[in-house]
Design an enzyme around this catalytic site. Structure first.
Site, PDB file in Angstrom:
ATOM      1  N   ARG A   1       2.018  13.179   0.449  1.00 19.80           N
ATOM      2  CA  ARG A   1       3.214  13.179  -0.409  1.00 19.80           C
ATOM      3  C   ARG A   1       2.800  13.079  -1.877  1.00 19.80           C
ATOM      4  O   ARG A   1       3.442  13.653  -2.748  1.00 19.80           O
ATOM      5  CB  ARG A   1       4.148  12.032  -0.026  1.00 19.80           C
TER       6      ARG A   1
ATOM      7  N   HIS B   1       7.377   4.629   1.291  1.00 16.51           N
ATOM      8  CA  HIS B   1       7.644   5.830   2.090  1.00 16.51           C
ATOM      9  C   HIS B   1       6.475   6.808   2.018  1.00 16.51           C
ATOM     10  O   HIS B   1       6.593   7.908   1.488  1.00 16.51           O
ATOM     11  CB  HIS B   1       8.948   6.505   1.628  1.00 16.51           C
TER      12      HIS B   1
ATOM     13  N   ASP C   1      12.720   6.835   7.891  1.00 19.74           N
ATOM     14  CA  ASP C   1      11.725   5.996   8.574  1.00 19.74           C
ATOM     15  C   ASP C   1      12.409   5.114   9.623  1.00 19.74           C
ATOM     16  O   ASP C   1      11.880   4.885  10.715  1.00 19.74           O
ATOM     17  CB  ASP C   1      10.971   5.133   7.557  1.00 19.74           C
TER      18      ASP C   1
HETATM   19  N1  NAI Z   1      12.674  10.630   1.326  1.00 19.45           N
HETATM   20  C1  NAI Z   1      12.398  11.230   2.461  1.00 19.45           C
HETATM   21  O1  NAI Z   1      12.407  10.604   3.525  1.00 19.45           O
HETATM   22  C2  NAI Z   1      12.107  12.689   2.493  1.00 19.45           C
HETATM   23  C3  NAI Z   1      11.867  13.383   1.341  1.00 19.45           C
HETATM   24  N2  NAI Z   1      11.623  14.727   1.355  1.00 19.45           N
HETATM   25  C4  NAI Z   1      11.388  15.388   0.067  1.00 19.45           C
HETATM   26  O2  NAI Z   1      12.581  16.047  -0.350  1.00 19.45           O
HETATM   27  C5  NAI Z   1      12.225  17.090  -1.278  1.00 19.45           C
HETATM   28  C6  NAI Z   1      12.977  18.363  -0.958  1.00 19.45           C
HETATM   29  O3  NAI Z   1      12.581  18.872   0.280  1.00 19.45           O
HETATM   30  P1  NAI Z   1      13.195  20.260   0.859  1.00 19.45           P
HETATM   31  O4  NAI Z   1      14.660  20.255   0.712  1.00 19.45           O
HETATM   32  O5  NAI Z   1      12.584  20.476   2.180  1.00 19.45           O
HETATM   33  O6  NAI Z   1      12.585  21.311  -0.190  1.00 19.45           O
HETATM   34  P2  NAI Z   1      13.124  22.779  -0.561  1.00 19.45           P
HETATM   35  O7  NAI Z   1      12.064  23.459  -1.325  1.00 19.45           O
HETATM   36  O8  NAI Z   1      13.651  23.428   0.666  1.00 19.45           O
HETATM   37  O9  NAI Z   1      14.376  22.476  -1.491  1.00 19.45           O
HETATM   38  C7  NAI Z   1      14.239  21.887  -2.739  1.00 19.45           C
HETATM   39  C8  NAI Z   1      15.321  22.409  -3.629  1.00 19.45           C
HETATM   40  O10 NAI Z   1      15.175  21.770  -4.901  1.00 19.45           O
HETATM   41  C9  NAI Z   1      15.527  22.735  -5.863  1.00 19.45           C
HETATM   42  N3  NAI Z   1      15.045  22.363  -7.189  1.00 19.45           N
HETATM   43  C10 NAI Z   1      13.810  22.472  -7.725  1.00 19.45           C
HETATM   44  N4  NAI Z   1      13.810  22.046  -9.001  1.00 19.45           N
HETATM   45  C11 NAI Z   1      15.077  21.651  -9.266  1.00 19.45           C
HETATM   46  C12 NAI Z   1      15.715  21.131 -10.412  1.00 19.45           C
HETATM   47  N5  NAI Z   1      15.056  20.928 -11.550  1.00 19.45           N
HETATM   48  N6  NAI Z   1      17.027  20.845 -10.322  1.00 19.45           N
HETATM   49  C13 NAI Z   1      17.710  21.045  -9.174  1.00 19.45           C
HETATM   50  N7  NAI Z   1      17.160  21.532  -8.064  1.00 19.45           N
HETATM   51  C14 NAI Z   1      15.862  21.848  -8.117  1.00 19.45           C
HETATM   52  C15 NAI Z   1      14.934  24.049  -5.347  1.00 19.45           C
HETATM   53  O11 NAI Z   1      15.540  25.162  -5.977  1.00 19.45           O
HETATM   54  C16 NAI Z   1      15.249  23.938  -3.878  1.00 19.45           C
HETATM   55  O12 NAI Z   1      16.498  24.523  -3.547  1.00 19.45           O
HETATM   56  C17 NAI Z   1      10.710  17.214  -1.187  1.00 19.45           C
HETATM   57  O13 NAI Z   1      10.124  16.558  -2.292  1.00 19.45           O
HETATM   58  C18 NAI Z   1      10.363  16.487   0.091  1.00 19.45           C
HETATM   59  O14 NAI Z   1       9.064  15.988   0.102  1.00 19.45           O
HETATM   60  C19 NAI Z   1      11.626  15.428   2.521  1.00 19.45           C
HETATM   61  C20 NAI Z   1      11.886  14.789   3.713  1.00 19.45           C
HETATM   62  C21 NAI Z   1      12.085  13.359   3.811  1.00 19.45           C
HETATM   63  O1  OAA Z   2       6.561  14.056   5.192  1.00 18.92           O
HETATM   64  C1  OAA Z   2       7.084  14.632   4.232  1.00 18.92           C
HETATM   65  O2  OAA Z   2       6.452  15.255   3.380  1.00 18.92           O
HETATM   66  C2  OAA Z   2       8.563  14.542   4.078  1.00 18.92           C
HETATM   67  C3  OAA Z   2       8.965  13.139   4.288  1.00 18.92           C
HETATM   68  O3  OAA Z   2       8.927  12.325   3.401  1.00 18.92           O
HETATM   69  C4  OAA Z   2       9.276  12.709   5.646  1.00 18.92           C
HETATM   70  O4  OAA Z   2       9.519  13.550   6.534  1.00 18.92           O
HETATM   71  O5  OAA Z   2       9.275  11.495   5.877  1.00 18.92           O
END
Ligand code: NAI
Ligand code: OAA
Length: 349
Positions: free
Chosen positions: A122, A212, A185
C-alpha cells in the site's frame, strides 16, 4: 449487525420517500424532522466509487448524493439517479465542479486514487495518492470544513495524517471529524472467523485495531463474540489471513486492481454509522483509524463511539492475549513511520 444492516439496506432500497418517513418515524424521528444529509463521494467513477455510490443511494438517511471524479461522473450519476430512493443525485466532474460537489456536505467519502497491482505494498501508492488526497482535503477545508471525512484512499496509515496536517494548516482541523476507513478489516475478520468457527457470521463481532496495512492490521480474536474454541494455530492463521486480505484480492484480480465490491460494502457500513451518529442515534460503535491517545502513536485504529460531532469517544483496547500484545508492539514501528511520512509530506510540498 453488519449483515443484518445490509439486508435492511437492500430491503430499504425499494422504498419511496413515504416509506422513508415510516423508516424514520420508527426510529424516533418525526416526519417533519427527518434530517437532510448530503454525502459526497470523491472518486465516484472508480472501482470502489461506483458500487459505493449505489449503496449510498440505497441509504434512506441520505437526502443529497454528490458524485465527484476527474471524469466519468455524469454517466454514473445519471445511472444511479434513476433508482427510486430518497436522495437526489448529482454528478460533478473536474476541478471546476469540486466546489459545488462539496458545499453543504455532511460526510465526504474519499476513494480517489490508484489501487495496488500484485507485488506492490500500500505504501507504494503513496507517491501518487498523497498528492491526490492533499488537494482534495484542501478543497474540503475550503468548501465544507465541518464535514466528516471518511478516508478510503491508501495508504490509509499515511493519508489520514496528510488530511489532518492539511486541515491544521488551514485552521479547520477537528480530530473528531477525520476517519480512516478500516471497516473492511473488520468485515474480513468476521467472515474468516465465522468460516473457521462454523458460526453464523451475522452474529460475529471482532474488533480490529492498529492501522490498515499488513502487520499493522491487528484483529483481536481474544475479544470475539460469540467465542468458539479455536486453537492458537487457528488464531494465528486467521490473524495472518486478515492482515493479508487485501493482498489476497490483489493477487486474485491479477493486475486489475484491489478490493472494490467488499470495500464499497464496508465503506457503506461506515458511512451509515457516521450518519446515524450525526442524527443522534445512541451507541453507534465502529472501528476506525483516528487521532488517538490510547497508545503512544498519534493515530490508531480502535473502536470509536460516533455521535453528533463525529468521534464522541475513542474506546480503549481492553484486555489483549499475549499473542495480540506481541502483535501490538510489533506493529508500532511501521505504523509510526507511515504516520510520520504523511505528516512530513504536507510540510515538504
Ligand atoms: N481503506 C481500504 O480498506 C481500502 C482502500 N482502497 C484504496 O481505495 C483507492 C481507490 O481504489 P479503486 O476504486 O479500486 O481505484 P480506481 O482506480 O478504480 O478508482 C479510483 C478513482 O479515483 C479517481 N481519481 C483520481 N484522482 C482523483 C482526484 N484528484 N479527484 C477525484 N477522483 C480522482 C479516478 O479517476 C478513479 O475513478 C485506492 O487507493 C485503494 O488502494 C481499496 C480497497 C480497500
Ligand atoms: O489491499 C489493497 O491494496 C486494498 C486494501 O486496502 C484492502 O483491500 O484492504
Amino acid at each position: 449487525m453488519k449483515v443484518a444492516m445490509l439486508r435492511s439496506v437492500v430491503r430499504r432500497s425499494t422504498i419511496s420517500s413515504s416509506a422513508a418517513k415510516t423508516y424514520f418515524s420508527s426510529r424516533g424521528f418525526s416526519s417533519e424532522s427527518v434530517p437532510e444529509r448530503k454525502v459526497a463521494v470523491l472518486g465516484a467513477a472508480g472501482g470502489i466509487g461506483q458500487p459505493l455510490s449505489l449503496l449510498m443511494k440505497l441509504n434512506p438517511l441520505v437526502s443529497k448524493l454528490a458524485l465527484y471524479d476527474i471524469a466519468g461522473t455524469p454517466g454514473v450519476a445519471a445511472d444511479v439517479s434513476h433508482i427510486n430512493t430518497r436522495s437526489e443525485v448529482k454528478g460533478y466532474a473536474g476541478d471546476e465542479q469540486l466546489r459545488q460537489a462539496l458545499e453543504g456536505s455532511d460526510i465526504v467519502i474519499i476513494p480517489a486514487g490508484v489501487p495496488r497491482k500484485p507485488g506492490m505494498t500500500r505504501d507504494d501508492l503513496f507517491k501518487i495518492n498523497a498528492g491526490i488526497v492533499k488537494s482534495l482535503c484542501e478543497a474540503i477545508a475550503k468548501y465544507c470544513p465541518n464535514a466528516l471525512v471518511n478516508m478510503i484512499s491508501n495508504p490509509v496509515n499515511s493519508t489520514v495524517p496528510i488530511a489532518a496536517e492539511v486541515f491544521k494548516s488551514r485552521g479547520v482541523y477537528d480530530e473528531r471529524r477525520l476517519f480512516g476507513v478500516t471497516t473492511l478489516d473488520v468485515v474480513r475478520a468476521k467472515t474468516f472467523y465465522a468460516g473457521k468457527a462454523n458460526a453464523n457470521v451475522a452474529g460475529v463481532n471482532v474488533p480490529v485495531v492498529g492501522g490498515h496495512a499488513g502487520v499493522t492490521i491487528l484483529p483481536l480474536f481474544s475479544q470475539v463474540s460469540p467465542k468458539a474454541n479455536l486453537s492458537d494455530e487457528d488464531i494465528k492463521a486467521l490473524t495472518k489471513r486478515t492482515q493479508d486480505g487485501g493482498t489476497e484480492v490483489v493477487e486474485a484480480k491479477a493486475g486489475k486492481g484491489s478490493a472494490t465490491l467488499s470495500m464499497a460494502y464496508a465503506g457503506a457500513i461506515f458511512a451509515d454509522a457516521c450518519l446515524k451518529g450525526l442524527n443522534g442515534v445512541p451507541d453507534v460503535v465502529e472501528c476506525s483509524f483516528v487521532q488517538s491517545t490510547i497508545t503512544e502513536l498519534p493515530f490508531f485504529a480502535s473502536k470509536v463511539r460516533l455521535g453528533k460531532n463525529g468521534v464522541e469517544e475513542v474506546l480503549r483496547l481492553g484486555p489483549l492475549s499475549d499473542y495480540e500484545q506481541q502483535g501490538l508492539e510489533a506493529l508500532k514501528p511501521e505504523l509510526k513511520s507511515s504516520i510520520e511520512k504523511g505528516i512530513a509530506f504536507v510540510h515538504s510540498s
